[in-house]
Design a protein around this motif. Structure first.
Motif, PDB file in Angstrom:
ATOM      1  N   UNK A  70       0.826  -1.200   0.000  1.00 32.01           N
ATOM      2  CA  UNK A  70       0.000   0.000   0.000  1.00 32.01           C
ATOM      3  C   UNK A  70       0.865   1.257   0.000  1.00 32.01           C
ATOM      4  N   UNK A  71       1.992   1.227   0.725  1.00 35.77           N
ATOM      5  CA  UNK A  71       2.914   2.371   0.738  1.00 35.77           C
ATOM      6  C   UNK A  71       3.477   2.594  -0.656  1.00 35.77           C
ATOM      7  N   UNK A  72       3.866   1.504  -1.328  1.00 38.61           N
ATOM      8  CA  UNK A  72       4.389   1.613  -2.685  1.00 38.61           C
ATOM      9  C   UNK A  72       3.336   2.200  -3.613  1.00 38.61           C
ATOM     10  N   UNK A  73       2.113   1.698  -3.520  1.00 35.18           N
ATOM     11  CA  UNK A  73       1.032   2.203  -4.365  1.00 35.18           C
ATOM     12  C   UNK A  73       0.760   3.680  -4.081  1.00 35.18           C
ATOM     13  N   UNK A  74       0.798   4.066  -2.799  1.00 35.77           N
ATOM     14  CA  UNK A  74       0.570   5.460  -2.422  1.00 35.77           C
ATOM     15  C   UNK A  74       1.645   6.377  -3.008  1.00 35.77           C
ATOM     16  N   UNK A  75       2.904   6.000  -2.832  1.00 39.26           N
ATOM     17  CA  UNK A  75       4.005   6.833  -3.337  1.00 39.26           C
ATOM     18  C   UNK A  75       3.952   6.911  -4.858  1.00 39.26           C
ATOM     19  N   UNK A  76       3.698   5.778  -5.502  1.00 35.52           N
ATOM     20  CA  UNK A  76       3.620   5.766  -6.962  1.00 35.52           C
ATOM     21  C   UNK A  76       2.476   6.642  -7.458  1.00 35.52           C
ATOM     22  N   UNK A  77       1.312   6.546  -6.801  1.00 38.93           N
ATOM     23  CA  UNK A  77       0.161   7.347  -7.190  1.00 38.93           C
ATOM     24  C   UNK A  77       0.447   8.838  -7.013  1.00 38.93           C
ATOM     25  N   UNK A  78       1.073   9.202  -5.875  1.00 41.21           N
ATOM     26  CA  UNK A  78       1.421  10.600  -5.623  1.00 41.21           C
ATOM     27  C   UNK A  78       2.422  11.113  -6.660  1.00 41.21           C
ATOM     28  N   UNK A 136      17.308  10.242  -4.290  1.00 47.65           N
ATOM     29  CA  UNK A 136      17.275  11.714  -4.314  1.00 47.65           C
ATOM     30  C   UNK A 136      15.858  12.247  -4.126  1.00 47.65           C
ATOM     31  N   UNK A 137      14.873  11.553  -4.695  1.00 45.60           N
ATOM     32  CA  UNK A 137      13.487  11.977  -4.492  1.00 45.60           C
ATOM     33  C   UNK A 137      13.105  11.873  -3.023  1.00 45.60           C
ATOM     34  N   UNK A 138      13.586  10.833  -2.343  1.00 46.88           N
ATOM     35  CA  UNK A 138      13.341  10.708  -0.910  1.00 46.88           C
ATOM     36  C   UNK A 138      13.992  11.842  -0.134  1.00 46.88           C
ATOM     37  N   UNK A 139      15.208  12.202  -0.515  1.00 47.38           N
ATOM     38  CA  UNK A 139      15.901  13.323   0.136  1.00 47.38           C
ATOM     39  C   UNK A 139      15.151  14.630  -0.074  1.00 47.38           C
ATOM     40  N   UNK A 149       9.158   6.256   8.272  1.00 47.13           N
ATOM     41  CA  UNK A 149       9.005   5.071   7.433  1.00 47.13           C
ATOM     42  C   UNK A 149       9.872   3.954   8.016  1.00 47.13           C
ATOM     43  N   UNK A 150       9.333   2.771   8.186  1.00 44.24           N
ATOM     44  CA  UNK A 150      10.080   1.657   8.774  1.00 44.24           C
ATOM     45  C   UNK A 150      11.050   1.041   7.764  1.00 44.24           C
ATOM     46  N   UNK A 193      12.197   0.311  -5.365  1.00 47.82           N
ATOM     47  CA  UNK A 193      11.997   1.758  -5.512  1.00 47.82           C
ATOM     48  C   UNK A 193      11.571   2.387  -4.199  1.00 47.82           C
ATOM     49  N   UNK A 194      10.649   1.740  -3.501  1.00 43.71           N
ATOM     50  CA  UNK A 194      10.155   2.275  -2.230  1.00 43.71           C
ATOM     51  C   UNK A 194      11.261   2.237  -1.186  1.00 43.71           C
ATOM     52  N   UNK A 195      11.996   1.134  -1.134  1.00 44.17           N
ATOM     53  CA  UNK A 195      13.081   0.993  -0.162  1.00 44.17           C
ATOM     54  C   UNK A 195      14.136   2.069  -0.370  1.00 44.17           C
ATOM     55  N   UNK A 196      14.488   2.329  -1.608  1.00 48.22           N
ATOM     56  CA  UNK A 196      15.488   3.352  -1.920  1.00 48.22           C
ATOM     57  C   UNK A 196      14.963   4.746  -1.580  1.00 48.22           C
ATOM     58  N   UNK A 197      13.709   5.019  -1.898  1.00 47.01           N
ATOM     59  CA  UNK A 197      13.084   6.302  -1.564  1.00 47.01           C
ATOM     60  C   UNK A 197      13.112   6.523  -0.055  1.00 47.01           C
ATOM     61  N   UNK A 198      12.711   5.516   0.713  1.00 48.67           N
ATOM     62  CA  UNK A 198      12.647   5.622   2.171  1.00 48.67           C
ATOM     63  C   UNK A 198      14.045   5.777   2.760  1.00 48.67           C
TER      64      UNK A 198
END
Length: 85
Positions: free
Chosen positions: A3-11, A32-35, A50-51, A68-73
């Protein structure tokens, strides 16, 4: 976690991060997007947690489908640590 991945992707796809400019958006990676998001959240006093360890574990179990989510976080959490210290 999915759900977190879907949320970030949707945003991301809806343009929530488009205020960084289209050219920058195309050239930056997920870290870099996470930063950038962490800096924006820090300025707006909207800190998130984010855990990271849980996401990395889920990434292993799901055979790198959360990369992608792991790298963003990771970028988000690293930047938050820098901004707080």
């Amino acid at each position: 976690m999915i759900n977190l991945h879907a949320y970030i992707k949707k945003q991301y796809e809806s343009g929530a991060y488009s205020n960084f400019g289209e050219q920058i958006k195309q050239q930056t990676n997920d870290y870099d997007l996470g930063c950038q998001q962490a800096r924006q959240d820090f300025i707006n006093h909207r800190l998130r947690h984010y855990p990271n360890a849980l996401l990395r574990f889920g990434n292993v179990i799901l055979h790198d489908k959360l990369t992608e989510v792991t790298t963003f976080v990771q970028g988000y959490n690293d930047q938050m640590w820098i901004l707080r210290h």
